[in-house]
Design an enzyme around this catalytic site. Structure first.
Site, PDB file in Angstrom:
ATOM      1  CE  LYS A   1      24.876  55.580  33.900  1.00  0.00           C
ATOM      2  NZ  LYS A   1      24.461  56.411  35.014  1.00  0.00           N
TER       3      LYS A   1
ATOM      4  CB  VAL B   1      17.587  56.048  30.625  1.00  0.00           C
ATOM      5  CG1 VAL B   1      17.639  57.214  29.632  1.00  0.00           C
ATOM      6  CG2 VAL B   1      18.240  54.818  30.021  1.00  0.00           C
TER       7      VAL B   1
ATOM      8  CE  LYS C   1      22.654  58.013  31.702  1.00  0.00           C
ATOM      9  NZ  LYS C   1      23.124  59.309  32.211  1.00  0.00           N
TER      10      LYS C   1
END
Ligand SMILES: NC(=O)c1ccc[n+]([C@@H]2O[C@H](COP(=O)([O-])OP(=O)(O)OC[C@H]3O[C@@H](n4cnc5c(N)ncnc54)[C@H](OP(=O)(O)O)[C@@H]3O)[C@@H](O)[C@H]2O)c1
Length: 434
Positions: A105, A132, A205
């Protein structure tokens, strides 16, 4: 039977889970795909052979650069983590015609512009479901299942370490530093926990979720980010008295063409579903215009939960490869890449919510009146208040009606500047109307 061949970069926590899952479920995966998923090579600097997992010496290499261009590999799975060499390896793999799966991420949030553009150019796909919510299928849900709806808001508990710390503090009555130290000893928190407890991992995220939910590009630096290090047991206890639970929320709202994007400790009504998400669990709560509210819940990290998301991405890509799709990359984010424009971000000063306030005041006549008068002058109205035991220093705790962040900050700065209270006032935002 045909085969789709996978090259793995990194065999640590998640990579190890991927190897196990591909081996354990090989027959089922082949049945789903109508072709075999084969592990062709693993690049890792410290991995030793382990025949019980099918990790034979001839599969293991130290040369990641060579792995990503090998003609016998179809899909490169990047699980090194970090920005480099992960980015260069992904770009090289795409240029060599490989599809890519990653759980990284930080890399996608910081350098997504380069990576997704390269994927489009090469006509290859980037799968990033694990980036995520770990095992929670939130990327695919936003990209596909909710694609017909206009999303209004996303509220995520997306960092398991923070959620574990906050819920353990509330449950056991232990202070932040003690819970963090215990979490580090048990492997639930990193030796350097800054990325997690500082809210930065959640901001990475949220940046990805914003693109999927609203179709605009957002950099992590545009997310207002506060961590949980200043949360005390005292505030958790007062929150409970007001009927709230403290969570680190990643919040994004879309209103009048602008995006509100923030990560900070938030008081949520204790009766709300998000308040009951405890320990290392994650949850993402989405408000859609047509569908209404939905919530996705599960383990946001860990070897096997994260591996399920990675292997599902490999399977999806393998299906596309076998079907001969060549322009598939342009739907990885749910919109053609060229249609994704920079987000117009609402400044924090312009957001409005309710606030929890705590002042440490001397127990002298007039102090409360002076606090209330400054708040009133800045258009902050008090909804309820708790003032307890008599002592030289007493906490004065309030909940406000909805107020503008700009007005609140000005009022608190004035109270502090005029030394009406002894220490810097504490405030925590409340999301009452979730
Ligand atoms: N862990 C989770 O639950 C989780 C959940 C969601 C997403 N993710 C993401 O998944 C990715 C991998 O996380 P992880 O927890 O599996 O990390 P990890 O346990 O540290 O595994 C990474 C592996 O790759 C190796 N490696 C790293 N850089 C390398 C290099 N340049 N050359 C050769 N080998 C290299 C590491 O070797 P050394 O051990 O020698 O460094 C290690 O074996 C990260 O992007 C992370 O953010 C993780």
């Amino acid at each position: 039977m045909k085969a789709v061949r996978v090259g793995l970069l990194g065999c640590g926590t998640v990579g190890g889970g991927v190897v196990k899952l591909m081996r354990r479920n090989a027959a089922m995966l082949a049945a789903r795909l109508g072709a075999r998923l084969e592990l062709a090579a693993v690049a890792d600097r410290s991995l030793k052979p382990d025949p019980s997992l099918g990790l034979y010496a001839e599969l293991i290499t130290r040369d990641a650069q060579a792995l990503v261009t090998r003609p016998d590999i179809d899909v490169v799975v990047e699980l090194f983590g970090g920005l480099e060499p992960a980015q260069s390896l992904i770009l090289k793999a795409l240029a060599a015609g490989k599809d890519v799966v990653t759980a990284n991420k930080a890399l996608l949030a910081e350098r997504g512009d380069v990576i997704f553009k390269a994927a489009v150019k090469s006509g290859r796909f980037i799968g990033f479901e694990a980036s995520v919510g770990g095992g929670i299928p939130i990327i695919r849900t936003l990209r596909e299942a909710l694609a017909a709806d206009r999303q209004r808001a996303v509220y995520g508990i997306v960092n398991g370490t923070c959620n574990y710390i906050l819920s353990t503090m509330a449950e056991n009555g232990s202070e932040f530093a003690d819970v963090l130290a215990a979490a580090q000893r048990s492997g639930l928190a990193e030796a350097d926990p800054t990325l997690d407890v500082g809210g930065h991992d959640a901001a990475h995220k949220l940046a990805l979720l914003v693109t999927l939910a609203f179709g605009v590009a957002l950099r992590p630096s545009q997310v207002h980010t506060e961590g949980i290090t200043r949360i005390t047991l005292q505030d958790i206890a007062y929150a409970r008295e007001f009927g709230f639970t403290v969570k680190l929320l990643a919040i994004a709202k879309h209103e009048d063409g602008a995006i509100e994007a923030r990560v900070h400790p938030t008081m949520v009504p204790s009766r709300h579903l998000l308040a009951s998400v405890n320990g290392a669990y994650n949850a993402i709560y989405i408000q859609g215009e047509a569908l209404g509210s939905t919530m996705y819940f599960g383990l946001g990290a860990g070897e096997m939960p994260t591996a399920t998301a990675v292997v599902a991405d490999i399977l999806e890509i393998a299906r596309m490869r076998l079907a001969g799709a060549t322009e598939a990359s342009d739907h990885a984010l749910g919109y053609p890449y060229s249609a994704i424009k920079p987000a117009k971000v609402k400044p924090m000063d312009r957001i409005a919510c309710e606030y929890y306030l705590r002042f440490m005041a001397e127990d002298k006549p007039g102090v409360l009146g002076r606090i209330a008068s400054v708040l009133g002058r800045h258009k902050i109205s008090i909804a309820s208040m708790i003032q307890q035991e008599r002592a030289p220093q007493v906490p004065v705790v309030m909940r406000t009606h909805e107020s503008q962040e700009r007005d609140l900050r000005r009022a608190l700065a004035e109270i502090h500047r005029r030394k009406i209270v002894k220490t810097e006032p504490v405030f925590i935002r409340i999301e009452e109307r979730l």
